[in-house]
Design a protein around this motif. Structure first.
Motif, PDB file in Angstrom:
ATOM      1  N   UNK A   1       4.968  75.275  19.288  1.00 24.12           N
ATOM      2  CA  UNK A   1       4.679  76.559  18.661  1.00 24.12           C
ATOM      3  C   UNK A   1       4.040  77.416  19.745  1.00 24.12           C
ATOM      4  N   UNK A   2       4.855  78.229  20.384  1.00 24.00           N
ATOM      5  CA  UNK A   2       4.349  78.995  21.528  1.00 24.00           C
ATOM      6  C   UNK A   2       3.311  80.016  21.097  1.00 24.00           C
ATOM      7  N   UNK A   3       3.429  80.526  19.898  1.00 25.74           N
ATOM      8  CA  UNK A   3       2.444  81.496  19.415  1.00 25.74           C
ATOM      9  C   UNK A   3       1.053  80.865  19.310  1.00 25.74           C
ATOM     10  N   UNK A   4       1.024  79.577  18.992  1.00 26.41           N
ATOM     11  CA  UNK A   4      -0.252  78.868  18.892  1.00 26.41           C
ATOM     12  C   UNK A   4      -0.565  78.068  20.148  1.00 26.41           C
ATOM     13  N   UNK A   5       0.366  78.125  21.123  1.00 27.67           N
ATOM     14  CA  UNK A   5       0.161  77.406  22.380  1.00 27.67           C
ATOM     15  C   UNK A   5      -0.133  75.929  22.116  1.00 27.67           C
ATOM     16  N   UNK A   6       0.665  75.349  21.244  1.00 24.94           N
ATOM     17  CA  UNK A   6       0.428  73.980  20.782  1.00 24.94           C
ATOM     18  C   UNK A   6       1.755  73.235  20.712  1.00 24.94           C
ATOM     19  N   UNK A   7       1.697  71.951  21.030  1.00 20.61           N
ATOM     20  CA  UNK A   7       2.837  71.056  20.850  1.00 20.61           C
ATOM     21  C   UNK A   7       2.471  70.058  19.766  1.00 20.61           C
ATOM     22  N   UNK A   8       3.422  69.804  18.888  1.00 17.79           N
ATOM     23  CA  UNK A   8       3.183  68.914  17.756  1.00 17.79           C
ATOM     24  C   UNK A   8       4.033  67.654  17.860  1.00 17.79           C
ATOM     25  N   UNK A   9       3.535  66.607  17.233  1.00 20.96           N
ATOM     26  CA  UNK A   9       4.328  65.406  17.012  1.00 20.96           C
ATOM     27  C   UNK A   9       4.245  65.088  15.530  1.00 20.96           C
ATOM     28  N   UNK A  10       5.324  65.380  14.825  1.00 20.47           N
ATOM     29  CA  UNK A  10       5.398  65.054  13.403  1.00 20.47           C
ATOM     30  C   UNK A  10       5.849  63.609  13.267  1.00 20.47           C
ATOM     31  N   UNK A  11       5.057  62.808  12.598  1.00 19.86           N
ATOM     32  CA  UNK A  11       5.341  61.377  12.472  1.00 19.86           C
ATOM     33  C   UNK A  11       5.522  61.036  10.998  1.00 19.86           C
ATOM     34  N   UNK A  12       6.703  60.603  10.649  1.00 20.36           N
ATOM     35  CA  UNK A  12       7.033  60.231   9.276  1.00 20.36           C
ATOM     36  C   UNK A  12       7.379  58.754   9.194  1.00 20.36           C
ATOM     37  N   UNK A  13       7.389  58.239   7.986  1.00 25.05           N
ATOM     38  CA  UNK A  13       7.748  56.834   7.738  1.00 25.05           C
ATOM     39  C   UNK A  13       6.982  55.904   8.659  1.00 25.05           C
ATOM     40  N   UNK A  14       5.690  56.103   8.710  1.00 24.56           N
ATOM     41  CA  UNK A  14       4.865  55.354   9.659  1.00 24.56           C
ATOM     42  C   UNK A  14       4.799  53.881   9.300  1.00 24.56           C
ATOM     43  N   UNK A  15       4.729  53.073  10.350  1.00 21.98           N
ATOM     44  CA  UNK A  15       4.712  51.621  10.224  1.00 21.98           C
ATOM     45  C   UNK A  15       3.432  51.071  10.860  1.00 21.98           C
ATOM     46  N   UNK A  16       3.015  49.889  10.456  1.00 21.61           N
ATOM     47  CA  UNK A  16       1.820  49.298  11.094  1.00 21.61           C
ATOM     48  C   UNK A  16       1.955  49.201  12.614  1.00 21.61           C
ATOM     49  N   UNK A  17       3.169  48.978  13.110  1.00 17.19           N
ATOM     50  CA  UNK A  17       3.350  48.869  14.561  1.00 17.19           C
ATOM     51  C   UNK A  17       3.221  50.211  15.279  1.00 17.19           C
ATOM     52  N   UNK A  18       3.078  51.304  14.549  1.00 14.13           N
ATOM     53  CA  UNK A  18       2.797  52.601  15.164  1.00 14.13           C
ATOM     54  C   UNK A  18       1.312  52.772  15.474  1.00 14.13           C
ATOM     55  N   UNK A  19       0.498  51.827  15.049  1.00 10.69           N
ATOM     56  CA  UNK A  19      -0.940  51.898  15.305  1.00 10.69           C
ATOM     57  C   UNK A  19      -1.204  51.876  16.809  1.00 10.69           C
ATOM     58  N   UNK A  20      -1.924  52.876  17.292  1.00 10.03           N
ATOM     59  CA  UNK A  20      -2.201  53.010  18.728  1.00 10.03           C
ATOM     60  C   UNK A  20      -3.073  54.245  18.940  1.00 10.03           C
ATOM     61  N   UNK A  21      -3.539  54.384  20.164  1.00  9.91           N
ATOM     62  CA  UNK A  21      -4.112  55.653  20.604  1.00  9.91           C
ATOM     63  C   UNK A  21      -2.968  56.494  21.164  1.00  9.91           C
ATOM     64  N   UNK A  22      -2.884  57.715  20.681  1.00 14.60           N
ATOM     65  CA  UNK A  22      -1.813  58.620  21.084  1.00 14.60           C
ATOM     66  C   UNK A  22      -2.367  59.676  22.037  1.00 14.60           C
ATOM     67  N   UNK A  23      -1.640  59.879  23.133  1.00 15.50           N
ATOM     68  CA  UNK A  23      -2.051  60.820  24.170  1.00 15.50           C
ATOM     69  C   UNK A  23      -0.954  61.861  24.376  1.00 15.50           C
ATOM     70  N   UNK A  24      -1.348  63.104  24.606  1.00 15.51           N
ATOM     71  CA  UNK A  24      -0.370  64.057  25.121  1.00 15.51           C
ATOM     72  C   UNK A  24      -0.614  64.219  26.624  1.00 15.51           C
ATOM     73  N   UNK A  25       0.459  64.487  27.323  1.00 21.77           N
ATOM     74  CA  UNK A  25       0.432  64.613  28.771  1.00 21.77           C
ATOM     75  C   UNK A  25       1.327  65.771  29.183  1.00 21.77           C
ATOM     76  N   UNK A  26       0.988  66.385  30.301  1.00 27.77           N
ATOM     77  CA  UNK A  26       1.741  67.557  30.756  1.00 27.77           C
ATOM     78  C   UNK A  26       1.946  67.516  32.256  1.00 27.77           C
ATOM     79  N   UNK A  27       3.036  68.126  32.671  1.00 26.66           N
ATOM     80  CA  UNK A  27       3.262  68.343  34.087  1.00 26.66           C
ATOM     81  C   UNK A  27       4.291  69.437  34.264  1.00 26.66           C
ATOM     82  N   UNK A  28       4.482  69.868  35.499  1.00 25.86           N
ATOM     83  CA  UNK A  28       5.320  71.025  35.765  1.00 25.86           C
ATOM     84  C   UNK A  28       6.779  70.673  36.043  1.00 25.86           C
TER      85      UNK A  28
END
Length: 125
Positions: free
Chosen positions: A74-101
């Motif tokens: 969403x460039x207007x909000x200067x934000x990147x999203x990760x929509x996560x559906x149908x979550x499973x126990x194996x999705x349990x983790x620490x989630x990080x966003x990362x950027x580069x040019x």
């Protein structure tokens, strides 16, 4: 220097949904960067699960999340999203966003120079 802040993690039941956000520090435009979401579960290596490139906005997903997770900008909000559906126990983790040019979606954490602090996602009944 670019700083990233993730939010949106939490505890949800299997089958539930969460939306993670990755916001940039003031003065930086995330649209200029390729953004990836990584996750790391205890005792496991950091895994790239999704990515969106700068310029073309091409997206990539790990097989483990394909069809369930969606990355978007969403460039207007200067934000990147990760929509996560149908979550499973194996999705349990620490989630990080990362950027580069760079203009491509690397699977390697070492290819990204800017990282957020991480947000915990726990999937449990």
């Amino acid at each position: 220097q670019l700083q990233l802040v993730e939010s949106g993690g939490g505890l949800v039941q299997p089958g539930g949904s969460l939306r993670l956000s990755c916001a940039a520090s003031s003065g930086f435009t995330l649209d200029y960067y390729t953004i990836a979401w990584f996750r790391q579960a205890p005792g496991k290596e950091r895994e790239r699960i999704s990515c969106i490139t700068r310029s073309l906005g091409s997206t990539k997903y790990a097989d483990s999340v394909k069809g369930r997770f969606t990355i978007s900008r969403d460039n207007a909000k200067n934000t990147v999203y990760l929509q996560m559906n149908s979550l499973k126990p194996e999705d349990t983790a620490v989630y990080y966003c990362a950027a580069d040019l760079h203009y491509y979606c690397s699977v390697y954490a070492g290819s990204f120079n800017y990282w957020g602090q991480g947000t915990q996602v726990t999937i449990s009944s």
